[in-house]
Write a protein that holds these residues in place. Structure first.
Motif, PDB file in Angstrom:
ATOM      1  N   ASP A 352       0.894  -1.114  -0.120  1.00 10.36           N
ATOM      2  CA  ASP A 352      -0.123   0.091  -0.084  1.00 10.36           C
ATOM      3  C   ASP A 352       0.792   1.271  -0.158  1.00 10.36           C
ATOM      4  OD1 ASP A 352      -2.198  -1.684  -0.063  1.00 10.36           O
ATOM      5  OD2 ASP A 352      -2.600  -1.344   2.066  1.00 10.36           O
ATOM      6  N   GLN A 353       2.073   1.289   0.715  1.00 11.00           N
ATOM      7  CA  GLN A 353       2.885   2.392   0.738  1.00 11.00           C
ATOM      8  C   GLN A 353       3.372   2.416  -0.656  1.00 11.00           C
ATOM      9  OE1 GLN A 353       3.653   4.396   3.305  1.00 11.00           O
ATOM     10  NE2 GLN A 353       4.702   5.685   1.542  1.00 11.00           N
ATOM     11  N   LEU A 354       3.889   1.820  -1.477  1.00  6.07           N
ATOM     12  CA  LEU A 354       4.277   1.861  -3.039  1.00  6.07           C
ATOM     13  C   LEU A 354       3.158   2.300  -3.671  1.00  6.07           C
ATOM     14  CD1 LEU A 354       6.397  -1.448  -3.162  1.00  6.07           C
ATOM     15  CD2 LEU A 354       7.107   0.937  -2.958  1.00  6.07           C
ATOM     16  N   LEU A 355       2.025   1.962  -3.540  1.00  7.09           N
ATOM     17  CA  LEU A 355       0.888   2.368  -4.264  1.00  7.09           C
ATOM     18  C   LEU A 355       0.489   3.861  -3.957  1.00  7.09           C
ATOM     19  CD1 LEU A 355      -1.529  -0.506  -4.305  1.00  7.09           C
ATOM     20  CD2 LEU A 355      -0.102   0.112  -6.390  1.00  7.09           C
ATOM     21  N   VAL A 356       0.721   4.347  -2.670  1.00  7.17           N
ATOM     22  CA  VAL A 356       0.379   5.741  -2.375  1.00  7.17           C
ATOM     23  C   VAL A 356       1.409   6.648  -2.970  1.00  7.17           C
ATOM     24  CG1 VAL A 356       0.466   7.115  -0.262  1.00  7.17           C
ATOM     25  CG2 VAL A 356      -0.746   4.909  -0.140  1.00  7.17           C
ATOM     26  N   ASN A 357       2.763   6.021  -2.814  1.00  8.83           N
ATOM     27  CA  ASN A 357       3.680   7.001  -3.384  1.00  8.83           C
ATOM     28  C   ASN A 357       3.693   6.973  -5.043  1.00  8.83           C
ATOM     29  OD1 ASN A 357       5.029   7.100  -1.071  1.00  8.83           O
ATOM     30  ND2 ASN A 357       6.351   5.241  -1.517  1.00  8.83           N
ATOM     31  N   THR A 358       2.992   6.414  -5.673  1.00  9.64           N
ATOM     32  CA  THR A 358       2.553   6.450  -7.077  1.00  9.64           C
ATOM     33  C   THR A 358       1.676   7.397  -7.333  1.00  9.64           C
ATOM     34  OG1 THR A 358       1.499   4.153  -7.441  1.00  9.64           O
ATOM     35  CG2 THR A 358       3.691   4.119  -7.538  1.00  9.64           C
ATOM     36  N   GLY A 359       0.820   7.638  -6.326  1.00  8.80           N
ATOM     37  CA  GLY A 359      -0.425   8.582  -6.513  1.00  8.80           C
ATOM     38  C   GLY A 359      -1.547   8.052  -6.334  1.00  8.80           C
ATOM     39  N   ILE A 360      -1.903   6.728  -5.902  1.00  6.07           N
ATOM     40  CA  ILE A 360      -3.150   6.121  -5.531  1.00  6.07           C
ATOM     41  C   ILE A 360      -3.498   6.388  -4.192  1.00  6.07           C
ATOM     42  CG2 ILE A 360      -4.323   4.067  -4.975  1.00  6.07           C
ATOM     43  CD1 ILE A 360      -2.539   2.924  -6.998  1.00  6.07           C
ATOM     44  N   LYS A 361      -4.641   6.955  -4.098  1.00  4.00           N
ATOM     45  CA  LYS A 361      -4.987   7.389  -2.709  1.00  4.00           C
ATOM     46  C   LYS A 361      -6.250   6.488  -2.196  1.00  4.00           C
ATOM     47  CE  LYS A 361      -7.562  10.920  -0.303  1.00  4.00           C
ATOM     48  NZ  LYS A 361      -8.127  12.528  -0.392  1.00  4.00           N
ATOM     49  N   TYR A 367      -9.174   1.113   4.806  1.00  2.00           N
ATOM     50  CA  TYR A 367      -8.200   1.066   5.862  1.00  2.00           C
ATOM     51  C   TYR A 367      -9.055   0.286   6.980  1.00  2.00           C
ATOM     52  CZ  TYR A 367      -4.839   4.051   3.458  1.00  2.00           C
ATOM     53  OH  TYR A 367      -3.841   4.822   2.825  1.00  2.00           O
ATOM     54  N   ILE A 368     -10.297   0.735   6.918  1.00  2.00           N
ATOM     55  CA  ILE A 368     -11.194  -0.042   7.921  1.00  2.00           C
ATOM     56  C   ILE A 368     -11.258  -1.569   7.744  1.00  2.00           C
ATOM     57  CG2 ILE A 368     -13.405  -0.277   8.997  1.00  2.00           C
ATOM     58  CD1 ILE A 368     -13.842   2.685   8.547  1.00  2.00           C
ATOM     59  N   ARG A 369     -11.438  -1.877   6.457  1.00  2.00           N
ATOM     60  CA  ARG A 369     -11.537  -3.310   6.032  1.00  2.00           C
ATOM     61  C   ARG A 369     -10.355  -4.142   6.260  1.00  2.00           C
ATOM     62  NH1 ARG A 369     -13.573  -2.210   1.655  1.00  2.00           N
ATOM     63  NH2 ARG A 369     -11.687  -2.455   0.423  1.00  2.00           N
ATOM     64  N   ASN A 370      -9.038  -3.730   5.840  1.00  2.00           N
ATOM     65  CA  ASN A 370      -7.797  -4.516   5.694  1.00  2.00           C
ATOM     66  C   ASN A 370      -7.169  -4.333   6.933  1.00  2.00           C
ATOM     67  OD1 ASN A 370      -7.535  -5.408   2.950  1.00  2.00           O
ATOM     68  ND2 ASN A 370      -8.602  -3.427   2.746  1.00  2.00           N
ATOM     69  N   TYR A 371      -7.401  -3.255   7.926  1.00  2.00           N
ATOM     70  CA  TYR A 371      -6.349  -3.018   8.990  1.00  2.00           C
ATOM     71  C   TYR A 371      -7.062  -2.882  10.229  1.00  2.00           C
ATOM     72  CZ  TYR A 371      -2.867  -1.740   5.548  1.00  2.00           C
ATOM     73  OH  TYR A 371      -2.015  -1.877   4.459  1.00  2.00           O
ATOM     74  N   ASN A 372      -8.548  -3.240  10.374  1.00  2.00           N
ATOM     75  CA  ASN A 372      -9.289  -3.473  11.412  1.00  2.00           C
ATOM     76  C   ASN A 372      -9.246  -2.220  12.281  1.00  2.00           C
ATOM     77  OD1 ASN A 372     -10.121  -6.250  11.325  1.00  2.00           O
ATOM     78  ND2 ASN A 372      -8.123  -6.965  12.031  1.00  2.00           N
ATOM     79  N   LEU A 373      -9.376  -1.149  11.668  1.00  2.00           N
ATOM     80  CA  LEU A 373      -9.271   0.147  12.454  1.00  2.00           C
ATOM     81  C   LEU A 373     -10.760   0.818  12.276  1.00  2.00           C
ATOM     82  CD1 LEU A 373      -6.335   2.009  10.229  1.00  2.00           C
ATOM     83  CD2 LEU A 373      -6.446   1.068  12.636  1.00  2.00           C
ATOM     84  N   LEU A 374     -11.045   1.492  13.308  1.00  2.00           N
ATOM     85  CA  LEU A 374     -12.271   2.286  13.509  1.00  2.00           C
ATOM     86  C   LEU A 374     -12.263   3.573  12.813  1.00  2.00           C
ATOM     87  CD1 LEU A 374     -13.036   1.659  17.213  1.00  2.00           C
ATOM     88  CD2 LEU A 374     -13.879   0.176  15.542  1.00  2.00           C
ATOM     89  N   PRO A 375     -13.569   4.106  12.364  1.00  2.00           N
ATOM     90  CA  PRO A 375     -13.404   5.477  11.688  1.00  2.00           C
ATOM     91  C   PRO A 375     -12.952   6.240  12.531  1.00  2.00           C
ATOM     92  CG  PRO A 375     -15.488   4.110  11.384  1.00  2.00           C
ATOM     93  CD  PRO A 375     -14.904   3.246  12.119  1.00  2.00           C
ATOM     94  N   GLU A 376     -13.376   6.414  13.615  1.00  2.00           N
ATOM     95  CA  GLU A 376     -12.768   7.633  14.517  1.00  2.00           C
ATOM     96  C   GLU A 376     -11.044   7.469  14.911  1.00  2.00           C
ATOM     97  OE1 GLU A 376     -15.060   4.541  17.192  1.00  2.00           O
ATOM     98  OE2 GLU A 376     -15.018   5.724  15.160  1.00  2.00           O
TER      99      GLU A 376
END
Length: 480
Positions: A352-361, A367-376
């Protein structure tokens, strides 16, 4: 096409089993219970077996160790807060442990005791009730028993807002569900019987045989006295006998018979493990085995625990549905889920870091789905800095990898060859001189460390910065 009967059920038990219409109670089809003439309470007694209890706890532990979360979905904030507060007041660990009894007994029944909380009705208690208090009727409806002392056993259909039914693999023929403990009845029974004979065998052959000898023609009283002395000697190892009597001690040699009982116990334990866990390696440590076998068994256990996890989620979400049915008209409800807390996937994060560096957002949902993060827990910010990209060699390489070959060739052709050659020669000339004149590798490296601070690279760095700037503009235009 005759579609008149498509919406009607034709193959029903009332057409084939007339006795059902009289009793109203569908007999429990469990073959073990029907053969021994007992009810489901006999399966609870099996849990006193240490190995069975251990296997059950191991199966439950996989789900009890999970974390829980209430996902808001599209529900309103007030409704979500109410359900979330309700779950936090429950003894969820105990409730989940009771829900996990469902695969063991085929079905479980929970009674809800509702209470007022402000303007809402919320469950104050959710208690598991004994299965023998309930039965299924001829239409597979759950009934609570009444008139248990009457010849004709009758019941009353339970209130679906009051009782929650949780079933394990129910069918039309068997709404009582599939019982894992039914597979453990005979192994535990044989194990207990074998253990009884094993103890008797050990008592008989574990001690040495004492043989008393008396002169021929001895009176019966003397024989009885010597026998009593031998019996006491087994307990106290002390005896008093006449001087014309003797005692021989012979050790028992029955090791092969002992192994037969041990193999019987191990076989029954393995059968119990397979019934509860679908495998044996995690409860029976063997002398042989392979990593592949242990990995396969671990995956099988994980699949069983995954099915138990889904059963618990369905039950808790059914309770949430009842709370909505009593209090709200909304169809958008939060969902209860169980999840395993894992470390961030390193490979996924690097990609994901490489894709972000190429301009992908990426979106927040990603992020919630793949990293088990809460929206807040986080916010998306723009971390790209055009100025730092020129000096960051990593970003430059990533950017260069994403340029088309035609763009690179076009930029390279526009550079004066002699200019680039002169800049490189002037920069590297001191290094080439050291290599030509140096006698050893150590000498060259020592002189190079002294010479490097004096090397002029400003013009070359300026040229490369301009090159990267032109490349970035060309790349962005090509992407657009």
């Amino acid at each position: 096409m005759d579609i008149k009967n498509l919406t009607q059920e034709i193959a029903i038990r009332q057409n084939f089993d007339k006795i059902v219409t009289y009793w109203n109670m569908l007999p429990d089809p469990d073959p073990i219970l029907r053969k021994i003439g007992k009810d489901i309470t006999v399966y609870r007694e099996l849990l006193t077996d240490p190995h069975l209890f251990s296997a059950v706890q191991q199966r439950k532990a996989g789900v009890l160790s999970l974390n829980w979360e209430l996902r808001q979905q599209n529900s309103s904030q007030n409704e979500f807060d109410l359900i979330n507060e309700f779950l936090n007041t429950l003894n969820l660990e105990n409730l989940i442990d009771q829900l996990l009894n469902t695969p063991l007994f085929g079905f479980t029944v929970f009674e809800i005791v509702w209470g007022k909380q402000g303007n809402f009705l919320i469950p104050n208690r959710i208690d598991e009730k004994p299965q023998e208090w309930f039965f299924f009727d001829q239409f597979n409806n759950l009934n609570i028993k009444k008139n248990s002392n009457s010849i004709k056993l009758d019941g009353e259909i339970v209130n679906p807002l009051k009782f929650i039914l949780v079933q394990h693999k129910p069918t039309y023929q068997n709404p009582y569900g599939e019982r894992v403990l039914s597979r453990c009845f005979w192994p535990v029974t044989f194990k207990r019987g074998g253990l009884k004979f094993w103890i008797t065998f050990t008592e008989k052959y574990g001690n040495p045989f004492l043989i008393g000898k008396l002169p021929r023609g001895s009176a019966q009283q003397e024989i009885d006295n010597l026998l009593t002395s031998l019996e006491n000697m087994i307990q106290d190892a002390v005896a008093v006998i006449p001087d014309d009597s003797s005692i021989d001690i012979k050790e028992a040699q029955r090791s092969s018979s002992v192994e037969v009982f041990r193999e019987l116990m191990n076989f029954q334990n393995n059968e119990i493990s397979k019934a509860i866990l679908t495998q044996t390696l995690t409860t029976e440590v063997q002398d042989t085995g392979t990593y592949a076998a242990s990995k396969t068994m671990s995956d099988m256990l994980a699949n069983v625990q995954l099915a138990d996890k889904k059963l618990v989620e369905r039950a808790l979400n059914k309770i949430i549905d009842l709370i909505y049915q009593v209090n709200f008209n909304s169809t958008d409800k939060p969902r209860f889920i169980l999840y395993e807390e894992e470390d961030v996937d390193k490979l996924l994060a690097e990609r994901d870091q490489l894709l972000v560096n190429t301009g992908i957002k990426f979106t927040k949902d990603y992020y919630i789905r793949n990293y088990n993060l809460l929206p807040e827990d986080f916010e998306l910010v723009n971390t790209q800095n055009p100025q730092s990209n020129f000096a960051d060699k990593t970003n430059a390489k990533v950017f260069q990898d994403n340029l088309s070959q035609s763009s690179i060739d076009e930029i390279a052709n526009q550079l004066p060859d002699k200019l680039l050659q002169l800049q490189i020669e002037s920069t590297l000339k001191p290094v080439l001189t050291l290599i030509q004149n140096g006698e050893t590798y150590e000498t060259i490296m020592e002189e190079l460390s002294k010479t490097y601070p004096a090397m002029s690279t400003n013009q070359l760095e300026d040229l490369l910065s301009k090159l990267l700037f032109i490349s970035e503009i060309t790349g962005r235009n090509s992407a657009s």
